[in-house]
Design a protein around this motif. Structure first.
Motif, PDB file in Angstrom:
ATOM      1  N   MET A 297      36.782  66.862  54.009  1.00  0.00           N
ATOM      2  CA  MET A 297      36.082  67.212  52.759  1.00  0.00           C
ATOM      3  C   MET A 297      36.912  68.156  51.887  1.00  0.00           C
ATOM      4  O   MET A 297      36.467  68.555  50.806  1.00  0.00           O
ATOM      5  CB  MET A 297      34.717  67.835  53.068  1.00  0.00           C
ATOM      6  CG  MET A 297      33.621  66.793  53.260  1.00  0.00           C
ATOM      7  SD  MET A 297      32.006  67.541  53.510  1.00  0.00           S
ATOM      8  CE  MET A 297      31.710  68.389  51.960  1.00  0.00           C
ATOM      9  N   ASP A 298      38.104  68.525  52.370  1.00  0.00           N
ATOM     10  CA  ASP A 298      38.981  69.391  51.562  1.00  0.00           C
ATOM     11  C   ASP A 298      39.685  68.526  50.511  1.00  0.00           C
ATOM     12  O   ASP A 298      40.237  67.480  50.839  1.00  0.00           O
ATOM     13  CB  ASP A 298      40.033  70.072  52.437  1.00  0.00           C
ATOM     14  CG  ASP A 298      39.411  71.008  53.460  1.00  0.00           C
ATOM     15  OD1 ASP A 298      38.194  71.284  53.337  1.00  0.00           O
ATOM     16  OD2 ASP A 298      40.122  71.451  54.374  1.00  0.00           O
ATOM     17  N   ALA A 299      39.668  68.981  49.281  1.00  0.00           N
ATOM     18  CA  ALA A 299      40.214  68.135  48.219  1.00  0.00           C
ATOM     19  C   ALA A 299      41.044  68.932  47.219  1.00  0.00           C
ATOM     20  O   ALA A 299      40.781  70.113  46.968  1.00  0.00           O
ATOM     21  CB  ALA A 299      39.075  67.431  47.481  1.00  0.00           C
TER      22      ALA A 299
ATOM     23  N   ILE B 172      38.327  73.995  49.427  1.00  0.00           N
ATOM     24  CA  ILE B 172      38.579  74.036  50.872  1.00  0.00           C
ATOM     25  C   ILE B 172      37.288  74.393  51.594  1.00  0.00           C
ATOM     26  O   ILE B 172      36.755  75.497  51.423  1.00  0.00           O
ATOM     27  CB  ILE B 172      39.711  75.054  51.188  1.00  0.00           C
ATOM     28  CG1 ILE B 172      40.971  74.690  50.393  1.00  0.00           C
ATOM     29  CG2 ILE B 172      39.998  75.085  52.692  1.00  0.00           C
ATOM     30  CD1 ILE B 172      41.967  75.818  50.249  1.00  0.00           C
ATOM     31  N   VAL B 173      36.778  73.417  52.352  1.00  0.00           N
ATOM     32  CA  VAL B 173      35.499  73.594  53.039  1.00  0.00           C
ATOM     33  C   VAL B 173      35.729  73.935  54.511  1.00  0.00           C
ATOM     34  O   VAL B 173      34.931  74.628  55.137  1.00  0.00           O
ATOM     35  CB  VAL B 173      34.648  72.297  52.907  1.00  0.00           C
ATOM     36  CG1 VAL B 173      33.304  72.447  53.598  1.00  0.00           C
ATOM     37  CG2 VAL B 173      34.435  71.943  51.440  1.00  0.00           C
ATOM     38  N   SER B 174      36.856  73.441  55.078  1.00  0.00           N
ATOM     39  CA  SER B 174      37.106  73.616  56.514  1.00  0.00           C
ATOM     40  C   SER B 174      38.014  74.814  56.765  1.00  0.00           C
ATOM     41  O   SER B 174      38.529  75.433  55.827  1.00  0.00           O
ATOM     42  CB  SER B 174      37.754  72.348  57.068  1.00  0.00           C
ATOM     43  OG  SER B 174      39.030  72.185  56.479  1.00  0.00           O
ATOM     44  N   GLY B 175      38.219  75.120  58.051  1.00  0.00           N
ATOM     45  CA  GLY B 175      39.160  76.165  58.449  1.00  0.00           C
ATOM     46  C   GLY B 175      38.585  77.561  58.336  1.00  0.00           C
ATOM     47  O   GLY B 175      37.425  77.741  57.938  1.00  0.00           O
ATOM     48  N   PRO B 176      39.415  78.547  58.679  1.00  0.00           N
ATOM     49  CA  PRO B 176      38.925  79.927  58.730  1.00  0.00           C
ATOM     50  C   PRO B 176      38.721  80.568  57.353  1.00  0.00           C
ATOM     51  O   PRO B 176      37.996  81.557  57.240  1.00  0.00           O
ATOM     52  CB  PRO B 176      40.019  80.659  59.506  1.00  0.00           C
ATOM     53  CG  PRO B 176      41.259  79.858  59.277  1.00  0.00           C
ATOM     54  CD  PRO B 176      40.823  78.431  59.087  1.00  0.00           C
ATOM     55  N   ASN B 177      39.350  80.024  56.325  1.00  0.00           N
ATOM     56  CA  ASN B 177      39.240  80.633  54.991  1.00  0.00           C
ATOM     57  C   ASN B 177      38.746  79.629  53.959  1.00  0.00           C
ATOM     58  O   ASN B 177      39.473  79.272  53.023  1.00  0.00           O
ATOM     59  CB  ASN B 177      40.600  81.193  54.549  1.00  0.00           C
ATOM     60  CG  ASN B 177      41.090  82.281  55.482  1.00  0.00           C
ATOM     61  OD1 ASN B 177      40.356  83.221  55.792  1.00  0.00           O
ATOM     62  ND2 ASN B 177      42.318  82.136  55.952  1.00  0.00           N
ATOM     63  N   PRO B 178      37.479  79.162  54.122  1.00  0.00           N
ATOM     64  CA  PRO B 178      36.980  78.184  53.144  1.00  0.00           C
ATOM     65  C   PRO B 178      36.827  78.820  51.768  1.00  0.00           C
ATOM     66  O   PRO B 178      36.563  80.022  51.660  1.00  0.00           O
ATOM     67  CB  PRO B 178      35.615  77.781  53.713  1.00  0.00           C
ATOM     68  CG  PRO B 178      35.195  78.928  54.561  1.00  0.00           C
ATOM     69  CD  PRO B 178      36.459  79.553  55.100  1.00  0.00           C
TER      70      PRO B 178
END
Ligand SMILES: *[C@@H]1O[C@H](CO)[C@@H](O)[C@H](O)[C@H]1NC(C)=O
Ligand SMILES: *[C@@H]1O[C@H](CO)[C@@H](O)[C@H](O)[C@H]1NC(C)=O
Ligand SMILES: *[C@@H]1O[C@H](CO)[C@@H](O)[C@H](O)[C@H]1NC(C)=O
Ligand SMILES: *[C@@H]1O[C@H](CO)[C@@H](O)[C@H](O)[C@H]1NC(C)=O
Ligand SMILES: *[C@@H]1O[C@H](CO)[C@@H](O)[C@H](O)[C@H]1NC(C)=O
Length: 186
Positions: free
Chosen positions: A173-175, A43-49
């Motif tokens: 880019m989250d996978a 998880i690259v995006s959001g508040p808790n990458p």
């Protein structure tokens, strides 16, 4: 030395080599082969990458059809959860902690990461054990990517093996990546 004794020497040498060849598989005969299946959440995006960019060239405004090519040289540190099924809220089996670098230099190259990562297991029969993986990961490839297991700890001490990794789903880019791992250990 006569030709007979030369031939005898040669014969002893051959026997010695054969003995060596037959005695070393003792280790291999005692080997266990384990197969593991899990899902990695990057998880690259959001508040808790779970993956953060720590170094690399300044982000460019390149308007390329392959946005990943514009991150060449970027290095990320990640601590990605590993789960039993593709759902993030399924049983946590471990954590993948390591580094990956965007290592494809040009738009013409297949996009690839170079990864150095330890998969540390926190539940199940391998709780407390880990495997270390190092290699090239062409993450945009549809089929499974192969990554070598170069070692391990605990139950996986002296491990060798390979991972087959396949993208299960991707949002930006989250996978979520499915892993099947085959490990030989003792
Ligand atoms: C496999 O692993 C077990 C437990 O870790 C160990 O006792 C055994 O010697 C290993 N080898 C075989 C062939 O089972
Ligand atoms: C990128 O775009 C921003 C805004 O569009 C602009 O301010 C900046 O100068 C651009 N950077 C480069 C390296 O072109
Ligand atoms: C796990 O998340 C999914 C959605 O991704 C949801 O449908 C499901 O109810 C959740 N399960 C639990 C046990 O929270
Ligand atoms: C995994 O091992 C740790 C350390 O031994 C222990 O505290 C923990 O409860 C174990 N977790 C599971 C799910 O078995
Ligand atoms: C892992 O193996 C299962 C079958 O056991 C298969 O359905 C799945 O596609 C495989 N995943 C990868 C990443 O190879």
């Amino acid at each position: 030395m006569g030709s007979t004794s030369k031939a005898m020497c040669l014969c002893f040498l051959v026997v010695a080599i054969l003995l060596a060849a037959y005695s070393s598989p003792t280790e291999a005969q005692n080997a266990n082969v384990s197969t593991l299946q899990f899902y990695l959440h990057d998880i690259v995006s959001g508040p808790n990458p779970t993956a953060v960019r720590v170094a690399g060239p300044p982000p460019s405004n390149a308007t390329s059809s392959n946005p990943l090519a514009s991150i060449f040289g970027s290095i990320y540190v990640f601590d990605d959860p590993l789960t039993a099924t593709p759902e993030l809220n399924s049983t946590l089996v471990g954590r993948a902690q390591g580094l990956y670098a965007a290592a494809a230099a040009s738009l013409n190259d297949e996009f690839a990461l170079q990864m150095t990562v330890t998969y540390a297991f926190v539940s199940g029969p391998y709780n407390g054990s880990s495997i270390t993986v190092a290699g090239r990961n062409p993450v945009m490839r549809d089929g499974p990517r192969e990554l070598p297991v170069v070692g391990g700890t605990g139950a996986f001490r002296l491990a060798r093996g390979y991972c087959l990794a396949k993208t299960y789903s991707m949002h930006g880019m989250d996978a979520v990546i499915g892993y099947n791992v085959t490990i030989i250990h003792y």
